[in-house]
Design an enzyme around this catalytic site. Structure first.
Site, PDB file in Angstrom:
ATOM      1  N   LYS A 179       0.837  -1.211   0.000  1.00 40.50           N
ATOM      2  CA  LYS A 179       0.000   0.000   0.000  1.00 40.50           C
ATOM      3  C   LYS A 179       0.873   1.263   0.000  1.00 40.50           C
ATOM      4  CE  LYS A 179      -1.583   1.571   4.094  1.00 40.50           C
ATOM      5  NZ  LYS A 179      -1.198   2.960   4.333  1.00 40.50           N
ATOM      6  N   ASN A 180       1.881   1.290   0.873  1.00 37.39           N
ATOM      7  CA  ASN A 180       2.678   2.512   1.010  1.00 37.39           C
ATOM      8  C   ASN A 180       3.566   2.792  -0.203  1.00 37.39           C
ATOM      9  OD1 ASN A 180       1.497   2.935   3.439  1.00 37.39           O
ATOM     10  ND2 ASN A 180       3.342   2.598   4.678  1.00 37.39           N
TER      11      ASN A 180
ATOM     12  N   ARG B 285      -8.178  -0.514   5.576  1.00 36.08           N
ATOM     13  CA  ARG B 285      -7.387   0.508   4.867  1.00 36.08           C
ATOM     14  C   ARG B 285      -6.070  -0.072   4.360  1.00 36.08           C
ATOM     15  NH1 ARG B 285      -5.586   4.692   8.383  1.00 36.08           N
ATOM     16  NH2 ARG B 285      -4.328   4.981   6.526  1.00 36.08           N
TER      17      ARG B 285
ATOM     18  N   CYS C 102      -3.874  12.676  13.400  1.00 38.60           N
ATOM     19  CA  CYS C 102      -4.387  11.314  13.323  1.00 38.60           C
ATOM     20  C   CYS C 102      -4.064  10.610  14.619  1.00 38.60           C
ATOM     21  CB  CYS C 102      -3.790  10.572  12.144  1.00 38.60           C
ATOM     22  SG  CYS C 102      -2.122  10.055  12.412  1.00 38.60           S
TER      23      CYS C 102
ATOM     24  N   ASP D  91       5.972   0.752  11.740  1.00 35.86           N
ATOM     25  CA  ASP D  91       4.737   0.070  11.323  1.00 35.86           C
ATOM     26  C   ASP D  91       4.691  -1.398  11.764  1.00 35.86           C
ATOM     27  OD1 ASP D  91       3.872   2.387  10.200  1.00 35.86           O
ATOM     28  OD2 ASP D  91       4.100   1.765   8.118  1.00 35.86           O
TER      29      ASP D  91
ATOM     30  N   ARG E 276       1.556  14.518  13.256  1.00 36.94           N
ATOM     31  CA  ARG E 276       1.916  14.325  11.844  1.00 36.94           C
ATOM     32  C   ARG E 276       1.763  15.584  10.985  1.00 36.94           C
ATOM     33  NH1 ARG E 276      -0.104   8.417  10.001  1.00 36.94           N
ATOM     34  NH2 ARG E 276       1.638   8.494   8.598  1.00 36.94           N
TER      35      ARG E 276
HETATM   36  C1  UD1 Z   1       4.901   6.986   6.174  1.00 40.18           C
HETATM   37  C2  UD1 Z   1       4.044   5.726   6.113  1.00 40.18           C
HETATM   38  C3  UD1 Z   1       3.681   5.264   7.510  1.00 40.18           C
HETATM   39  C4  UD1 Z   1       4.938   5.099   8.355  1.00 40.18           C
HETATM   40  C5  UD1 Z   1       5.795   6.356   8.304  1.00 40.18           C
HETATM   41  C6  UD1 Z   1       7.130   6.182   8.988  1.00 40.18           C
HETATM   42  C7  UD1 Z   1       2.840   5.986   4.019  1.00 40.18           C
HETATM   43  C8  UD1 Z   1       1.559   6.245   3.346  1.00 40.18           C
HETATM   44  N1  UD1 Z   1       2.834   6.046   5.354  1.00 40.18           N
HETATM   45  O1  UD1 Z   1       4.102   8.000   6.775  1.00 40.18           O
HETATM   46  O2  UD1 Z   1       2.991   4.018   7.393  1.00 40.18           O
HETATM   47  O3  UD1 Z   1       4.571   4.839   9.694  1.00 40.18           O
HETATM   48  O4  UD1 Z   1       6.071   6.733   6.948  1.00 40.18           O
HETATM   49  O5  UD1 Z   1       7.826   5.122   8.456  1.00 40.18           O
HETATM   50  O6  UD1 Z   1       3.845   5.711   3.388  1.00 40.18           O
HETATM   51  N2  UD1 Z   1       7.121  14.878  10.156  1.00 40.18           N
HETATM   52  C9  UD1 Z   1       7.204  16.215  10.454  1.00 40.18           C
HETATM   53  N3  UD1 Z   1       6.945  17.111   9.439  1.00 40.18           N
HETATM   54  C10 UD1 Z   1       6.611  16.725   8.186  1.00 40.18           C
HETATM   55  C11 UD1 Z   1       6.534  15.340   7.897  1.00 40.18           C
HETATM   56  C12 UD1 Z   1       6.795  14.443   8.913  1.00 40.18           C
HETATM   57  O7  UD1 Z   1       7.494  16.599  11.577  1.00 40.18           O
HETATM   58  O8  UD1 Z   1       6.379  17.581   7.315  1.00 40.18           O
HETATM   59  C13 UD1 Z   1       7.383  13.897  11.234  1.00 40.18           C
HETATM   60  C14 UD1 Z   1       6.171  13.007  11.548  1.00 40.18           C
HETATM   61  O9  UD1 Z   1       5.277  13.622  12.443  1.00 40.18           O
HETATM   62  C15 UD1 Z   1       6.829  11.771  12.118  1.00 40.18           C
HETATM   63  C16 UD1 Z   1       8.141  11.674  11.324  1.00 40.18           C
HETATM   64  O10 UD1 Z   1       8.369  12.981  10.782  1.00 40.18           O
HETATM   65  O11 UD1 Z   1       7.119  11.966  13.479  1.00 40.18           O
HETATM   66  C17 UD1 Z   1       8.120  10.677  10.202  1.00 40.18           C
HETATM   67  O12 UD1 Z   1       6.975  10.905   9.391  1.00 40.18           O
HETATM   68  P1  UD1 Z   1       6.933  10.524   7.837  1.00 40.18           P
HETATM   69  O13 UD1 Z   1       8.133   9.719   7.500  1.00 40.18           O
HETATM   70  O14 UD1 Z   1       6.687  11.767   7.058  1.00 40.18           O
HETATM   71  O15 UD1 Z   1       5.646   9.598   7.786  1.00 40.18           O
HETATM   72  P2  UD1 Z   1       4.550   9.530   6.655  1.00 40.18           P
HETATM   73  O16 UD1 Z   1       5.162   9.763   5.328  1.00 40.18           O
HETATM   74  O17 UD1 Z   1       3.366  10.346   7.057  1.00 40.18           O
END
Ligand code: UD1
Length: 422
Positions: A22-23, A401, A116, A309, A121
């Protein structure tokens, strides 16, 4: 609302095939927006998040044909660049259309995804990267409004002060059609990022440093990409890891087909620490579980470290280990929602800050529990498989999901699991 009822205590046996990730599929679907024509996708998982994103693309004007595991997406007919709240609020990953829409059409509006269950996030790093490429960003009325400079986004040097999977993906897609070179420093290195880079390369973009934390993208200068060959989605490493944990917690031996062993190495390593043995050949893996599991210590990290995850699933397995296990969550601030529900099943888990101490119990017992987020829900399924008696898991839309045919796959392995409605 659907619920699952699981009668615990049955050993699992046999083999199942792991679905597409999915990711990995979500950024790939978003990247089809970079093409002024048709892109073919294969090995898509049957999960709600994929259908949600395809629906969003249709709302933007794309023609989407979706059947079995394949989709044909024609983005030559996009007539709107607004990703509305109704869809984005269903799935945070909809934010991934921001980069491709902005770089191809010069402007777009995407609803803010909001918080969420597993933490705040934010998307500040996505926005900062696009601003570095010359975009003007305004947040108004719950929407991110982004506008590229005249002539399109400009290549830039982007340093992420925190590793972000989604942020890296949005930046890669934006950079692919920008003018000049974009360098991403401290980029995420997850297999999903590598798949996206390979897709962009197949679309004609030159990319250096794929799979490293320093990626250089030579933008096409506004020319849309063209994906001539079908994109085949990589196997889901989290789904594979979840089934390995299902085998471990039920002391079972099962085989998984269609896995990428390298992608699940940290999961294999931790299960080996717990006493499991593996037989590996090409893209299949068999797990042999011990009668008594050893304790485990885990700290979540970015790839190739131990994935956040998989944290909840290992916590479920550790409840039945012979000694106390420790799990530290380093990526998300609130990713322990499963703890109280696991304790309802008889687990003995204590939280201090971002560390959980999992004290061993002899048995888990079936109870009524509530799913809170995608991976937390799968931890409850695992605990229920091992528990004495029947467990009813409510709010399983979270599972739908991200897990393709969960009941079907578990049933085929001998689990006693049914879906009901209330
Ligand atoms: C993706 C995965 C999710 C997984 C996560 C970490 C998908 C659809 N989802 O989520 O399943 O748990 O990677 O491996 O691929 N952060 C910030 N600012 C930002 C973006 C992120 O502070 O602009 C922080 C987040 O709050 C979190 C960390 O960075 O603490 C990592 O988040 P991120 O790697 O961006 O996760 P997702 O891409 O949302």
């Amino acid at each position: 609302m659907d619920f699952l009822e699981i009668e615990g205590g049955h050993k699992l046996f046999g083999e199942i095939t792991i679905s597409g990730a999915k990711n990995a599929a979500l950024p790939v679907i978003s990247a089809t927006l970079l093409c002024n024509g048709t892109t073919q996708l294969k090995n898509l998982p049957h999960v709600v998040d994929i259908r949600t994103l395809l629906k969003l693309l249709q709302m933007l004007g794309a023609n989407v044909e979706y059947s079995n595991e394949s989709a044909t997406i024609d983005c030559s007919s996009i007539k709107s660049t607004k990703a509305v709240y109704e869809i984005v609020s269903q799935m945070r990953a909809s934010i991934l259309v921001l980069g491709p829409l902005l770089t191809r059409f010069g402007e777009c509006e995407v609803s803010l995804p909001g918080g969420c269950a597993i933490g705040q996030r934010p998307i500040d790093l996505h926005l900062k990267a696009l601003e570095a490429m010359g975009a003007k960003i305004e947040i108004k009325g719950g929407y991110v409004r982004a506008e590229a400079p005249k002539g399109g986004l400009r290549g830039a040097k982007i340093v992420f002060d925190k590793i972000t999977v989604g942020g890296t993906e949005n930046t890669l897609m934006a950079a692919s059609m920008a003018n000049g070179v974009t360098e991403i420093i401290n980029a995420a290195r997850e297999p999903e990022i590598v798949q996206l880079c390979q897709m962009l390369q197949s679309g004609g973009v030159e990319i250096e440093g794929v799979g490293t934390s320093r990626i250089k993208v030579h933008g096409s200068g506004g020319k849309p990409l063209c994906f001539e060959n079908p994109i085949e989605i990589i196997p889901d490493r989290i789904e594979a890891g979840t089934y390995l944990c299902a085998a471990a917690i039920t002391k079972s031996d099962i085989t998984l087909k269609s896995v990428n062993i390298e992608h699940i190495q940290s999961t294999i390593d931790k299960l080996e620490d717990m006493g499991c043995h593996f037989q590996i050949s090409d893209n299949s893996i068999s797990i042999h579980s011990p009668e008594e599991l050893k304790e485990v210590n885990i700290v979540t990290a970015e790839y190739p470290g131990f994935p956040t995850d998989m944290q909840a699933q290992f916590m479920a397995v550790a409840t039945l280990a012979r000694d106390e296990s420790l799990i530290e969550e380093r990526l998300f601030e609130n990713r322990f929602m499963h703890v109280s529900e696991l304790n309802r099943l008889g687990a003995d888990i204590w939280l201090k800050g971002n560390t959980a101490a999992i004290r061993p119990v002899k048995k888990l017992y079936g109870a009524d529990v509530m799913a809170t987020d995608l991976r937390a829900s799968s931890a409850l399924v695992l605990a229920a498989l091992a528990a004495e008696g029947t467990t009813k898991i409510r709010r399983i839309y979270h599972l739908d999901r991200g897990y393709d045919n969960l009941e079907g796959k578990l049933s085929s392995l001998g689990a006693v699991i049914t879906r009901g409605k209330e």
